[in-house]
Each structure stands twice: as structure tokens, then as C-alpha cells.
Design an enzyme around this catalytic site. Structure first.
Site, mmCIF file in Angstrom:
data_model
loop_
_atom_site.group_PDB
_atom_site.id
_atom_site.type_symbol
_atom_site.label_atom_id
_atom_site.label_comp_id
_atom_site.label_asym_id
_atom_site.label_seq_id
_atom_site.Cartn_x
_atom_site.Cartn_y
_atom_site.Cartn_z
ATOM 1 N N LYS A 67 0.566 -1.029 0.156
ATOM 2 C CA LYS A 67 -0.022 0.185 -0.428
ATOM 3 C C LYS A 67 0.645 1.503 0.195
ATOM 4 C CE LYS A 67 -0.070 -0.324 5.328
ATOM 5 N NZ LYS A 67 -1.324 0.351 6.274
ATOM 6 N N TYR A 91 15.852 31.513 3.704
ATOM 7 C CA TYR A 91 14.990 32.235 4.159
ATOM 8 C C TYR A 91 14.979 32.590 5.763
ATOM 9 C CZ TYR A 91 12.602 31.026 -0.490
ATOM 10 O OH TYR A 91 11.467 31.508 -1.762
#
Length: 397
Positions: free
Chosen positions: A59, A287
């Protein structure tokens, strides 16, 4: 050796159909070690009880490793069943030509889902009598019969009918037309905990449900309850299937389980240096200037960021490897790029490879290292790498 999925093809004319499939053309990529995957399957099969089949849990795109390639590899290595979470995941495998039995672990509740499950010959999990009735009625209209797997809740408090109601539920399903009872199963909530009290309680409840069925003279379907952690810690929990997920990909569900099998990590995450520069003391990096250079230093820009699956919360805490040597990441990790302090790496050049997860010479960095730094689990790290990072299958024998 690159797999057929990653071998570049030749083109003529104005580069029509050119694909960035080789690592030579990539800014960043995920390597999937097929040999390690085969090794892990064999380790698990040798460990399993003689009656137990290996159900490979693929999955979430095989925990980020690539569901189709993983499914083909594990089936070739000896797994006999596959398990997925969603209908779409099951269809993807069928469309790829995979014919092995596929168990849907999630719940399906609409007529359209029933029709699709029957069409693609998937095997659904039924969680309650209402769902079983829906499947029976819809299959009657389709003129088809399906193997179904009943989920009982022994303490996970997620999908399934209470273990105390297992006997009447199984009886009712056995009476419904168009349903073939294939298995009865449950799922552990704390199998990775060294304290076995809750796991043992869940197992006792599972055994009680089985005993009630036997007392009523009801033939038992196939039984399964073991995830990776339970598979490793106690062979009495193997029953007819062991549902291996994390262990298949070479990671251990908990530190105390690491001595049981020799598992090898299947995934490596790599990227390339795109620029090297020198900055002076006092220079801010990235940043927000969350890092200020304490001295003159060499920094490298690397073409991978949080849009690729490198968590921004690892900023100023991440270590990567270049030429077999660990170096620190500095400043805020950005969407597409991150920066490294490479002052300890002489003459570093653009284009050189950075290992974020994996083995680089004598240096090794694991998904567990990232998970520990973030206070999360390795499952989340593996599933977090986005699909703009191509999966490149290799054989590292």
C-alpha cells in the site's frame, strides 16, 4: 544495473520522446535496491512458520518504493499475496499485469466499488454485517461470487466488528449468497512495544473468537493477525499469513527487534550539488536567516527540498553524506533546494552526488535517523518522498 524502467531510450528527430530516466539527468532521485528487497523476502520466509505464507504489504505505493516494481520483485522472490489499502492501488497492480491474490485492507461501501472489485478480481475486507449485505446484493446483480475477508476488532478500535460478535457475524456471512469466506483477521495496535501486555490481550481475544467458532462447529477460514513487528517478535502469531510491510523494506519496527533478522534497507535518496560558493562570516543563509555563518565557509546548494519530501522541520538538524563524509545542512530547507556546509570537502564540484538517506562508503544515514530527529516514525519518512523524485531500480549485489 538499471532496470528496464530506468534505461534511457534513443530518439531521433528533434528529441521527441526524450525522457529524464537515468540518474545522469536527475537533480534528485530515489534508488530502490532490488537485491536488498529480495534478500528481505528470503529472510522473512526463512523465519516464518511452515504453514505461513508471506503477504507483502504494498500500500501507499509500497511505502514510497514503487508498488508495481516492488510487487513484481517480491512475488518473484517468494511472497504469494499482496495487500493494498485502496481500490485504486489494487487496480494499478492489475493493470500492470499482476495476477497474484490482492487483499484490500480498507473498507469499500458503494455499489460501484463492489462492481470494480469484482471486475478486477480483488479480495475485499468486510468490516460489518451491513457491508457484507451490500456486497452480497450487488454481486447477485452481477452474477459473480467473491472471496471476502472479515476484519474483527480486538483492540485497535479502527476497522472491524468486535471480537465478541465474531461468531454470529461469521454465521451470517456464511449464509449470504455470492460470498466465499476466505479469511478472518485482526490487527495489533502495540506489537512494536517491548511491553507485550496489550498485544497479548489482543491475541487472547483473537484466540477466543476462534475458539467460539470451533465450539459452534464452524469451519475455520484462514487466519492472520501479524504485522511486521508481530511477525518478528513471536512465531506463534504467524497463523496462515504474515502481513509484512516495514520489514519488507529493510527497516525494523522497533530497536528491540533488530537482532532477529538481517534486514537491508531498500531505499536510498540522493541529489546533486548544483552550485558551490564561499560566504563570509555574518552572512545569512536561506529564508528567515535561521542560520548565520560564524566564519568564512564553503556552502553547496543541492537540488532537493521539502516539495520532494525532505521535511522543512529538519532545517539546521539534517546531516547528509558527500564522498563518504557527513556534512551539516544549514539554513531553512526550501521548496526545491537546500544548503550544506561543505567546508570540510575540498574542491567540491557541481554535479557531485549527495546521499540524504542510504549508504555512502562507510557512512550510513537511515530513515530512522530522520524520524528520531523529527519525533515521528520511519513509515512516515518513507512514504513522504514525492513522485517528482523518480524511482530508479538498481541491483546492488
Amino acid at each position: 544495473m538499471l532496470s528496464r524502467e530506468t534505461t534511457p531510450r534513443s530518439e531521433t528527430g528533434a528529441d521527441r520522446g526524450f525522457r529524464l530516466s537515468s540518474t545522469v539527468c536527475q537533480r534528485a532521485w530515489v534508488e530502490i535496491d532490488r537485491a536488498a528487497l529480495v534478500h528481505n523476502v528470503r529472510q522473512l520466509k526463512q523465519w516464518l512458520s511452515p504453514r505461513t505464507e508471506l503477504m507483502a504489504v504494498v500500500k501507499a505505493d509500497a511505502y514510497g518504493h514503487g508498488a508495481i516494481a516492488v510487487a513484481e520483485t517480491v512475488l518473484g522472490a517468494g511472497a504469494t499475496w499482496l495487500a493494498v489499502a485502496t481500490l485504486q492501488e489494487g487496480i494499478q497492480l492489475r493493470e500492470a499485469g499482476i495476477t497474484a491474490p490482492i487483499l484490500l485492507l480498507g473498507a469499500s461501501n458503494t455499489p460501484g466499488e463492489v462492481e470494480a472489485i469484482a471486475h478486477w478480481q480483488l479480495q475485499p475486507t468486510l468490516c460489518n454485517p451491513q457491508q457484507a449485505q451490500l456486497f452480497s446484493e450487488q454481486l447477485a446483480q452481477l452474477g459473480k461470487t467473491l472471496p471476502v475477508h472479515l476484519k474483527i476488532d480486538t483492540g485497535m478500535s479502527r476497522l472491524g466488528t468486535s471480537w465478541e460478535r465474531a461468531t454470529p457475524w461469521v454465521k451470517s456471512v456464511r449464509k449470504l449468497p455470492h460470498l466465499q469466506l476466505a479469511s478472518l483477521y485482526s490487527h495489533f495496535a502495540t506489537a512494536d512495544d517491548p511491553d507485550r501486555a496489550i498485544m497479548d490481550l489482543q491475541h487472547q481475544r483473537f484466540q477466543s473468537a476462534i475458539a467460539q467458532l470451533q465450539a459452534e462447529g464452524i469451519p475455520l477460514p484462514r487466519l492472520h493477525i501479524a504485522n511486521s513487528a508481530a511477525t518478528l517478535c513471536d512465531r506463534s502469531l504467524h497463523y496462515d499469513f504474515a502481513r509484512a510491510g516495514l520489514a519488507l523494506y529493510g527497516l525494523y519496527p522497533a530497536p528491540h527487534l533488530q537482532s532477529i533478522l538481517d534486514l537491508q534497507p531498500v531505499m536510498q535518496v540522493k541529489a546533486r550539488v548544483t552550485q558551490v560558493k564561499t560566504i563570509t562570516a555574518g552572512t545569512g543563509v536561506s529564508y528567515g536567516y535561521k542560520y548565520i555563518a560564524p566564519k568564512e565557509m564553503a556552502i553547496a546548494v543541492v537540488g532537493i527540498g521539502y516539495a520532494d519530501g525532505v521535511p522543512r522541520n529538519l532545517s539546521n538538524r539534517l546531516q547528509v553524506s558527500i564522498r563518504g563524509r557527513k556534512v551539516p545542512q544549514i539554513g531553512a530547507i526550501t521548496m526545491d533546494q537546500l544548503m550544506l556546509d561543505v567546508s570540510s570537502i575540498p574542491d567540491l564540484q557541481a554535479g557531485e552526488v549527495v546521499t540524504l538517506i542510504g549508504k555512502d562508503g562507510a557512512t550510513s544515514i537511515s530513515a530512522d535517523d530522520w524520524a528520531d530527529a523529527l519525533g515521528t516514525i520511519s513509515w512516515e519518512i518513507l512514504c513522504g518522498f514525492k513522485h517528482r523524485l523518480p524511482r530508479i531500480t538498481v541491483d546492488n549485489n
